[in-house]
Design an enzyme around this catalytic site. Sequence first.
Site, PDB file in Angstrom:
ATOM      1  N   ALA A  55     -24.018  45.435  -9.942  1.00  0.00           N
ATOM      2  CA  ALA A  55     -22.560  45.221 -10.540  1.00  0.00           C
ATOM      3  C   ALA A  55     -21.936  46.650 -10.314  1.00  0.00           C
ATOM      4  O   ALA A  55     -20.614  46.714 -10.107  1.00  0.00           O
ATOM      5  CB  ALA A  55     -22.737  45.112 -12.092  1.00  0.00           C
ATOM      6  N   GLU A  59     -21.660  48.845  -8.171  1.00  0.00           N
ATOM      7  CA  GLU A  59     -21.167  48.853  -6.867  1.00  0.00           C
ATOM      8  C   GLU A  59     -19.987  48.025  -6.544  1.00  0.00           C
ATOM      9  O   GLU A  59     -19.402  48.261  -5.447  1.00  0.00           O
ATOM     10  CB  GLU A  59     -22.382  48.721  -5.643  1.00  0.00           C
ATOM     11  CG  GLU A  59     -23.294  49.893  -5.669  1.00  0.00           C
ATOM     12  CD  GLU A  59     -24.337  49.749  -6.751  1.00  0.00           C
ATOM     13  OE1 GLU A  59     -24.993  50.548  -7.319  1.00  0.00           O
ATOM     14  OE2 GLU A  59     -24.588  48.519  -6.959  1.00  0.00           O
ATOM     15  N   THR A  81     -32.308  49.648 -23.311  1.00  0.00           N
ATOM     16  CA  THR A  81     -31.446  50.816 -23.065  1.00  0.00           C
ATOM     17  C   THR A  81     -29.700  50.528 -23.234  1.00  0.00           C
ATOM     18  O   THR A  81     -29.574  49.421 -22.819  1.00  0.00           O
ATOM     19  CB  THR A  81     -31.779  51.845 -21.799  1.00  0.00           C
ATOM     20  OG1 THR A  81     -31.125  51.171 -20.763  1.00  0.00           O
ATOM     21  CG2 THR A  81     -33.444  51.853 -21.891  1.00  0.00           C
ATOM     22  N   HIS A  93     -28.154  51.596 -20.901  1.00  0.00           N
ATOM     23  CA  HIS A  93     -27.581  51.279 -19.277  1.00  0.00           C
ATOM     24  C   HIS A  93     -26.795  50.003 -19.079  1.00  0.00           C
ATOM     25  O   HIS A  93     -25.599  50.155 -18.547  1.00  0.00           O
ATOM     26  CB  HIS A  93     -28.802  51.021 -18.459  1.00  0.00           C
ATOM     27  CG  HIS A  93     -28.602  51.067 -16.962  1.00  0.00           C
ATOM     28  ND1 HIS A  93     -27.778  52.124 -16.349  1.00  0.00           N
ATOM     29  CD2 HIS A  93     -28.583  50.097 -16.121  1.00  0.00           C
ATOM     30  CE1 HIS A  93     -27.674  51.737 -14.985  1.00  0.00           C
ATOM     31  NE2 HIS A  93     -28.193  50.360 -14.975  1.00  0.00           N
TER      32      HIS A  93
END
EC number: 2.5.1.78
Length: 154
Positions: A56, A58, A86, A88
């Site tokens: 996602a 990119e 996390t 992220h």
Amino acid sequence: MTHYEGDLRPPTARFAIIASRWNARITDVLVAGARQSLAGNGIGEDAIDVIRVPGAWEIPVAANRVAQSGQHGAIIALGCVIRGDTRHYEHVADLCAEGLMSVQLQTGVPVLNGVLAVERVEDAEARAGGSHGNKGEECALAALELVNLMELLP
């Protein structure tokens, strides 16, 4: 007062589907749904370009390149980001959405955000042909409508 509204008439425009390979079990279903939805509304396979990116993160840069080329009436962005242990997940989902919005505002090419940001894989499955439909199909219909609307707007 003039009223403008798009519809699902098949335009002459090309469509780009940009999809992540990450979580392919989900994104493959989203891509298939988008392609079927476009085809079911009169868009030929030769007017659909499917572009695969790693994840996602990119998608926005590929969407930007496609939009700047001027060859597509709309871009359908498809991906799946699932919350992990996390932060992220939050960075990827939020910045992907911001990037896609930026692309469409800067280029004038509609970019439909079908990047799922979900808590669990079951939530993604529900939105990829499950109990909540197929978000790829929904984005394709919105893309058709927006392409037609953009042709009408002054």
